[in-house]
Design a protein around this motif. Structure first.
Motif: not given
Length: 449
Positions: A325-327, A364-373, A401-404
């Protein structure tokens, strides 16, 4: 086209399904002409952990390893073009002797180029360079409507929906990629002990700008104030002047280490909290002092687990989930702490944990946002594992957050849509090129894409 039944799974060995499969080779026939098949599922080497490369009841799994032809390699500009079945290992072997390297590397070299693009792979340098889509010069895709070329200047909607689109837009036939110039086949690495995951985050924020590559190994067994203790690994590609005289004669030479294979049946009881705790403690304490500097060949740095060709067998017959996950940065410390505390409260150990800083994904369907995974390997031998993972989903979602999805095998469609607000615009492009869902997978069915 020869069609046969095959038992398939992702790298996590969950779920396992009997699928109708076929192999394709170069030159590629028009797969969309086989109208008796309801849909097609695309599969490279099966290194996506979950169900992204598994077929549904009415789909045909197309295995692309036979599309392993290099098309061109410009040694001056560092641009390579290859069919989708070419592996990252094959690319590395081709380009490194000429002073080039992959711009982005995942944790294994046993990934096809098409699979790398479909998953929009990210590496230890994501905070610095982003994911692989930023280096794609051109894709040749067979969509439901026929062949299509896309690039940053042509059919860009298709390019951005395909990179990270998990095979839903069509069949990636070939990829043209910009490589990275290197002077040597080595990494100049700096290792720093951290007493917990909070310190790993703080040190990363302070030092990441100085290093192209940065990742932290965390001890998943340590508790209390030492929760998430580990080793932060920072590195840059070594220059010729960084090498000892003994290596300067052949600075671009690399010899792959011998690969070992685990037995088909590995006792799952061997991978328990006690044994892993002993290993983690030994690994953490074997590093003398709080900081070390090393000169490592790129295989040791990028692909440490590849020395075991089938290390996924360590988790036994039931397999495992890699929960990645990324937050966002502003919630990262709080959110990661909540996740680790939830796992501890529910007595659900994680046997491998990797933390790294990331930037935004511009697809268009991103995983990462500026943060930590954070990626956690969790065995499926525990009966309550799915209930706990549902709890983790809520914590990740509450923290923005979201999942990969490449690692996922059990996320619900409702939670997926809450995590990824970009979904609606992405699926609009997918339907433009794949209106009848000719390209689908068990993942797309599960998430109701």
């Amino acid at each position: 086209m020869k069609i046969y039944e095959q038992s398939l799974s992702g790298w996590g060995r969950y779920p396992v399904l009997n699928c109708k499969t076929t192999d394709v080779f170069y030159p590629l026939n028009d797969i969309t002409s086989f109208h008796e098949q309801h849909s097609f599922t695309l599969r490279g080497l099966g290194r996506s952990y979950g169900d992204a490369s598994l077929g549904t009841d009415n789909s045909l799994v197309i295995q692309t390893q036979g599309l392993n032809k290099m098309l061109s390699f410009d040694k001056k500009s560092g641009v390579i073009s290859a069919l989708a079945g070419v592996t990252l290992e094959e690319i590395i072997e081709t380009v490194v002797p000429h002073g080039w390297f992959l711009p982005v590397c995942p944790g294994t070299r046993f990934v096809t180029l098409g699979g790398a693009v479909a998953s929009n792979i990210h590496g230890k340098n994501h905070h610095h360079t982003g994911a692989i889509n930023r280096f794609v010069q051109e894709l040749e895709i067979i969509t439901e409507k026929g062949p299509c070329i896309c690039s940053p200047s042509k059919n860009t909607d298709l390019l951005n929906a395909t990179c990270g689109g998990l095979g839903q837009t069509g069949f990636i036939q070939s990829v043209t990629l910009n490589l990275k110039k290197i002077e040597t086949a080595y990494i100049k690495a700096r290792l720093i002990k951290v007493k917990n995951f909070e310190e790993a985050i703080h040190v990363s924020k302070d030092l990441d700008s100085q290093y192209e590559h940065a990742v932290a190994w965390l001890d998943g067994i340590a508790k209390g104030s030492h929760m998430g203790r580990g080793i932060l690994m920072l590195g840059n590609h070594a220059e010729l002047c960084n090498l000892p005289d003994s290596k300067k004669k052949h600075p671009l030479k690399n010899e792959w280490k011998r690969i070992w294979t685990l037995p088909p049946v590995f006792p799952e009881w061997l991978l328990n909290s006690t044994h892993v705790g002993l290993f983690n403690s030994a690994y953490y304490h074997k590093m003398i002092g709080n900081e070390q500097n090393h000169l490592l060949n790129f295989e040791t740095w990028f692909f440490p687990l590849d020395i075991l060709s089938n290390w996924n067998r360590l988790y036994g017959k039931k397999g495992f989930i890699q929960y990645q996950f990324v937050i966002p940065a502003e919630n990262a410390e709080k959110g990661i702490k909540q996740v680790l505390e939830c796992l501890a409260k529910n007595k659900l150990p994680y046997f491998l944990a990797v933390l790294k800083r990331v930037r935004e994904d511009n697809v268009s369907l991103p995983f990462a946002v500026p943060g930590f995974t954070l990626a956690l390997d969790i065995s499926l031998k525990y009966s309550h594992v799915f209930n706990v993972l549902n709890e983790l989903d809520s914590l990740v979602l509450d923290n923005g957050g979201r999942l990969y999805l490449t690692k996922d095998a059990r996320l619900s469609p409702a939670t997926f849509r809450k995590m990824v607000p970009e979904y609606e615009s992405w699926v609009h492009v997918v339907r433009k090129y794949n209106p009848n869902k000719k390209f689908a997978s068990l993942l797309s069915k599960r998430l109701e894409m």
